[in-house]
Design a protein around this motif. Structure first.
Motif, PDB file in Angstrom:
ATOM      1  N   ILE A 117       0.695   5.904   4.418  1.00 40.56           N
ATOM      2  CA  ILE A 117       0.252   4.713   5.364  1.00 40.56           C
ATOM      3  C   ILE A 117      -0.959   3.986   4.011  1.00 40.56           C
ATOM      4  O   ILE A 117      -0.699   2.814   4.376  1.00 40.56           O
ATOM      5  CB  ILE A 117      -0.458   4.722   7.046  1.00 40.56           C
ATOM      6  CG1 ILE A 117       0.653   4.625   7.276  1.00 40.56           C
ATOM      7  CG2 ILE A 117      -0.894   3.133   6.983  1.00 40.56           C
ATOM      8  CD1 ILE A 117       0.429   5.509   8.772  1.00 40.56           C
ATOM      9  N   GLN A 118      -1.751   4.749   3.744  1.00 41.19           N
ATOM     10  CA  GLN A 118      -3.099   3.992   2.611  1.00 41.19           C
ATOM     11  C   GLN A 118      -2.620   3.915   2.090  1.00 41.19           C
ATOM     12  O   GLN A 118      -3.102   2.911   0.954  1.00 41.19           O
ATOM     13  CB  GLN A 118      -3.927   5.422   2.728  1.00 41.19           C
ATOM     14  CG  GLN A 118      -4.791   5.773   3.267  1.00 41.19           C
ATOM     15  CD  GLN A 118      -5.767   7.426   3.111  1.00 41.19           C
ATOM     16  OE1 GLN A 118      -5.434   8.163   2.411  1.00 41.19           O
ATOM     17  NE2 GLN A 118      -6.796   7.342   3.950  1.00 41.19           N
ATOM     18  N   GLU A 120       0.256   2.848   0.422  1.00 41.39           N
ATOM     19  CA  GLU A 120       0.749   0.711   1.216  1.00 41.39           C
ATOM     20  C   GLU A 120       0.002  -0.117   0.984  1.00 41.39           C
ATOM     21  O   GLU A 120      -0.091  -1.440   0.430  1.00 41.39           O
ATOM     22  CB  GLU A 120       0.911   1.330   3.043  1.00 41.39           C
ATOM     23  CG  GLU A 120       2.768   1.276   3.315  1.00 41.39           C
ATOM     24  CD  GLU A 120       3.200   1.466   4.087  1.00 41.39           C
ATOM     25  OE1 GLU A 120       3.391   0.864   5.085  1.00 41.39           O
ATOM     26  OE2 GLU A 120       4.398   2.469   5.173  1.00 41.39           O
ATOM     27  N   ALA A 121      -1.433   0.120   2.429  1.00 39.78           N
ATOM     28  CA  ALA A 121      -2.458  -0.234   2.081  1.00 39.78           C
ATOM     29  C   ALA A 121      -3.028  -1.126   1.118  1.00 39.78           C
ATOM     30  O   ALA A 121      -3.680  -2.087   0.557  1.00 39.78           O
ATOM     31  CB  ALA A 121      -3.523  -0.357   3.212  1.00 39.78           C
ATOM     32  N   CYS A 122      -2.781   0.029  -0.266  1.00 40.02           N
ATOM     33  CA  CYS A 122      -4.047  -0.206  -1.243  1.00 40.02           C
ATOM     34  C   CYS A 122      -2.603  -0.704  -2.127  1.00 40.02           C
ATOM     35  O   CYS A 122      -3.098  -1.984  -3.080  1.00 40.02           O
ATOM     36  CB  CYS A 122      -4.343   1.212  -1.706  1.00 40.02           C
ATOM     37  SG  CYS A 122      -5.414   2.554  -0.836  1.00 40.02           S
ATOM     38  N   LYS A 125      -2.302  -4.498  -2.013  1.00 40.40           N
ATOM     39  CA  LYS A 125      -4.339  -5.479  -1.948  1.00 40.40           C
ATOM     40  C   LYS A 125      -4.304  -5.156  -3.752  1.00 40.40           C
ATOM     41  O   LYS A 125      -5.444  -5.677  -3.993  1.00 40.40           O
ATOM     42  CB  LYS A 125      -5.254  -4.989  -1.429  1.00 40.40           C
ATOM     43  CG  LYS A 125      -5.537  -4.614   0.041  1.00 40.40           C
ATOM     44  CD  LYS A 125      -6.643  -5.721   0.125  1.00 40.40           C
ATOM     45  CE  LYS A 125      -6.785  -5.475   1.664  1.00 40.40           C
ATOM     46  NZ  LYS A 125      -6.400  -6.767   2.777  1.00 40.40           N
ATOM     47  N   ASN A 126      -3.067  -4.249  -4.192  1.00 45.31           N
ATOM     48  CA  ASN A 126      -3.200  -4.144  -6.051  1.00 45.31           C
ATOM     49  C   ASN A 126      -4.330  -3.508  -6.070  1.00 45.31           C
ATOM     50  O   ASN A 126      -5.022  -3.605  -6.885  1.00 45.31           O
ATOM     51  CB  ASN A 126      -3.141  -5.444  -6.088  1.00 45.31           C
ATOM     52  CG  ASN A 126      -1.625  -5.918  -6.254  1.00 45.31           C
ATOM     53  OD1 ASN A 126      -0.994  -5.048  -7.281  1.00 45.31           O
ATOM     54  ND2 ASN A 126      -1.491  -6.736  -6.003  1.00 45.31           N
ATOM     55  N   PHE A 127      -5.197  -2.402  -4.958  1.00 48.96           N
ATOM     56  CA  PHE A 127      -5.340  -1.912  -5.191  1.00 48.96           C
ATOM     57  C   PHE A 127      -5.424  -0.546  -5.655  1.00 48.96           C
ATOM     58  O   PHE A 127      -4.402   0.809  -5.128  1.00 48.96           O
ATOM     59  CB  PHE A 127      -6.440  -1.495  -4.103  1.00 48.96           C
ATOM     60  CG  PHE A 127      -8.090  -0.722  -4.142  1.00 48.96           C
ATOM     61  CD1 PHE A 127      -9.147  -1.516  -3.754  1.00 48.96           C
ATOM     62  CD2 PHE A 127      -7.903   0.769  -4.295  1.00 48.96           C
ATOM     63  CE1 PHE A 127     -10.318  -0.976  -4.769  1.00 48.96           C
ATOM     64  CE2 PHE A 127      -9.834   1.499  -4.166  1.00 48.96           C
ATOM     65  CZ  PHE A 127     -10.708   0.480  -3.822  1.00 48.96           C
ATOM     66  N   LYS A 128      -6.203   0.163  -6.744  1.00 50.49           N
ATOM     67  CA  LYS A 128      -5.303   1.546  -7.706  1.00 50.49           C
ATOM     68  C   LYS A 128      -6.569   2.516  -6.635  1.00 50.49           C
ATOM     69  O   LYS A 128      -7.847   2.902  -7.463  1.00 50.49           O
ATOM     70  CB  LYS A 128      -5.917   1.714  -8.994  1.00 50.49           C
ATOM     71  CG  LYS A 128      -4.800   1.537  -9.873  1.00 50.49           C
ATOM     72  CD  LYS A 128      -4.010   1.357 -11.345  1.00 50.49           C
ATOM     73  CE  LYS A 128      -5.120   2.612 -12.097  1.00 50.49           C
ATOM     74  NZ  LYS A 128      -5.340   2.240 -13.578  1.00 50.49           N
ATOM     75  N   VAL A 129      -5.676   3.789  -6.080  1.00 52.15           N
ATOM     76  CA  VAL A 129      -6.682   4.595  -5.834  1.00 52.15           C
ATOM     77  C   VAL A 129      -6.783   5.937  -6.281  1.00 52.15           C
ATOM     78  O   VAL A 129      -5.571   6.009  -7.531  1.00 52.15           O
ATOM     79  CB  VAL A 129      -5.672   5.446  -4.810  1.00 52.15           C
ATOM     80  CG1 VAL A 129      -6.361   6.709  -3.941  1.00 52.15           C
ATOM     81  CG2 VAL A 129      -4.628   4.553  -3.523  1.00 52.15           C
ATOM     82  N   GLN A 130      -8.331   5.850  -6.286  1.00 47.06           N
ATOM     83  CA  GLN A 130      -8.305   7.391  -6.997  1.00 47.06           C
ATOM     84  C   GLN A 130      -8.661   8.435  -5.923  1.00 47.06           C
ATOM     85  O   GLN A 130      -8.065   9.572  -6.821  1.00 47.06           O
ATOM     86  CB  GLN A 130      -9.392   7.046  -7.999  1.00 47.06           C
ATOM     87  CG  GLN A 130     -10.504   8.336  -8.618  1.00 47.06           C
ATOM     88  CD  GLN A 130     -10.502   7.306 -10.242  1.00 47.06           C
ATOM     89  OE1 GLN A 130     -11.954   7.767  -9.057  1.00 47.06           O
ATOM     90  NE2 GLN A 130     -11.039   7.286 -10.755  1.00 47.06           N
ATOM     91  N   SER A 131      -8.776   8.299  -5.497  1.00 43.29           N
ATOM     92  CA  SER A 131      -9.276   9.519  -4.123  1.00 43.29           C
ATOM     93  C   SER A 131      -9.417   8.718  -3.116  1.00 43.29           C
ATOM     94  O   SER A 131      -9.860   7.855  -2.508  1.00 43.29           O
ATOM     95  CB  SER A 131     -10.323  10.454  -4.411  1.00 43.29           C
ATOM     96  OG  SER A 131     -11.932   9.818  -4.627  1.00 43.29           O
ATOM     97  N   THR A 132      -9.481   9.448  -1.833  1.00 35.76           N
ATOM     98  CA  THR A 132      -9.758   8.919  -0.653  1.00 35.76           C
ATOM     99  C   THR A 132     -10.348  10.081   0.297  1.00 35.76           C
ATOM    100  O   THR A 132     -10.069  11.510   0.735  1.00 35.76           O
ATOM    101  CB  THR A 132      -8.185   8.391   0.343  1.00 35.76           C
ATOM    102  OG1 THR A 132      -7.566   9.816   0.842  1.00 35.76           O
ATOM    103  CG2 THR A 132      -7.357   7.666  -0.693  1.00 35.76           C
ATOM    104  N   THR A 133     -10.500   9.463   1.552  1.00 39.43           N
ATOM    105  CA  THR A 133     -11.570  10.923   2.222  1.00 39.43           C
ATOM    106  C   THR A 133     -11.757   9.892   3.992  1.00 39.43           C
ATOM    107  O   THR A 133     -11.842   8.780   4.275  1.00 39.43           O
ATOM    108  CB  THR A 133     -13.350  10.345   2.186  1.00 39.43           C
ATOM    109  OG1 THR A 133     -13.434  10.725   0.630  1.00 39.43           O
ATOM    110  CG2 THR A 133     -13.826  11.498   3.210  1.00 39.43           C
ATOM    111  N   ILE A 134     -10.904  10.715   4.631  1.00 43.76           N
ATOM    112  CA  ILE A 134     -11.311  10.224   6.261  1.00 43.76           C
ATOM    113  C   ILE A 134     -11.579  10.765   7.193  1.00 43.76           C
ATOM    114  O   ILE A 134     -12.038  12.396   6.293  1.00 43.76           O
ATOM    115  CB  ILE A 134      -9.956  10.745   6.769  1.00 43.76           C
ATOM    116  CG1 ILE A 134      -8.497   9.361   6.054  1.00 43.76           C
ATOM    117  CG2 ILE A 134      -9.965   9.867   8.605  1.00 43.76           C
ATOM    118  CD1 ILE A 134      -7.585   9.475   6.744  1.00 43.76           C
TER     119      ILE A 134
END
Lengths: 147, 147
Positions: A117-118, A120-122, A125-134
Motif C-alpha cells: 500500500i505504501q 501505491e501511495a508513493c 504522488k510520483n514519490f521515489k521511495v528510498q526507505s520507510t519507517t513505521i
DNA sequence: CTCGGTGCAAATGCTTTGCAATGTC
DNA sequence: GACATTGCAAAGCATTTGCACCGAG
C-alpha cells in the motif's frame, strides 16, 4: 550470518564511492555490528569494542555507522529518546517497530500488505521511495497485564 | 479553526491532571501553535512569539509543547535532522509523511487501509496503540524531474 | 498561603569538528 | 607521496535543569 558477504558489500561500496578507503577500523566496526543483537546505540557499540580490545574512537564509530547505513548494512532509527538507535540490516527482512512507552520494549513486525500500500501511495504522488519507517507507540501486552 | 474549542481541550486536560495550572503562557503558546502552518520547531515558535511581543521563555515553550502533545493538540515528529518538528493536530485528520531527502519537502498523505492493517497487526500482538507514525524517505516528483 | 510554573542561565549529553599524525592507494 | 581517515579533545546545539521569584487555586 555471512561475514564475508557483508565485508564484500562494504568493500564494493567504498570502492564505488571513488574516494573512500578500506581501513581496518571500518571493517572492525562492521564486525562489531554483525555480532550485535537487536538495537544498539553508537555509545554502547563503542564501549563494546573498547572492552573487547579493539581500538577505535567514537568519531570513527559515528562516521562508519553512517557509511554502513549508506550501503544498507545498518538501519538507523530514532524512537522516543534523545539517542539514535541502530541495528544490523544485513540478512534481515524489512520490518517495523512497536515501541512500548511503559517498558521501552521494542517489538518488530513484518507486513507485506502495508509495504504494498505504501508503494501505491508513493506511485500516486510520483514519490521515489528510498526507505520507510513505521513506528507504533503504545503499551505492550506484558505491561497491559501487570500495571 | 476554533480557538475556543482548543482552549477548552487544554483547560480540561490541565484540570484532569489534578496538579497542572492554567497559566496565560500555556494558552499563549497554544494560540501560537494554532496560528502556525505546517511543521515548525520549538525554536522558531519561540522566536515568532517573542517577535509578536508575547513574553515566554524557551523552557516554557518546550514544556508546554509536551503538554499539548499529551492532550492531542500537537504532534511531534523527528525527521532526518537533529531537531524535533511539531505541527498542530487539532481539527486535522491523522496522516503520515513522505520526506524528500533532496529538497526537504514534506508531503502529507492519508490512507485508511494502512490504518486498519496497523490495527490488525497490533491486535495480533496484544499491543495497545497510542500513536503511530509512518515516514517514507525518498525523492519527490519535483526533484526527480530536475536533477 | 501553598505549591506548581516561569524565566533565566548554566548544565547536559549526543554528535560533529578541527587538527596533527597516520596509513591507504 | 597525496590525501582520506583516525583519534583525541573541544565545540555545537537542541533540550533540560536548578533556583529564586511569581502567581493560580
Amino acid at each position: 550470518m555471512d561475514f564475508q558477504e557483508a565485508h564484500d558489500i562494504l568493500t564494493n561500496h567504498l570502492k564505488a564511492s571513488g574516494k573512500h578507503r578500506a581501513t581496518p577500523e571500518r571493517f572492525a566496526i562492521l564486525d562489531a555490528v554483525l555480532q550485535s543483537q537487536g538495537h544498539f546505540d553508537a555509545e554502547s557499540l563503542y564501549y563494546r569494542m573498547i572492552t573487547n580490545g579493539v581500538k577505535v574512537s567514537k568519531a570513527t564509530v559515528y562516521n562508519t555507522l553512517e557509511i554502513l547505513q549508506d550501503c544498507g548494512l545498518v538501519s538507523k532509527y530514532r524512537f522516543a529518546e534523545n539517542t539514535s538507535r541502530y541495528e544490523k540490516a544485513f540478512g534481515r527482512p524489512h520490518h517495523h517497530h512497536m515501541i512500548c512507552l511503559n517498558c521501552g520494549d521494542i517489538i518488530e513486525f513484518v507486513n507485506d500488505k502495508i509495504e504494498r500500500i505504501q508503494e501505491e501511495a508513493c506511485n500516486e504522488k510520483n514519490f521515489k521511495v528510498q526507505s520507510t519507517t513505521i513506528q507504533i507507540f503504545g503499551t505492550c501486552s506484558k505491561c497491559t497485564k501487570r500495571p
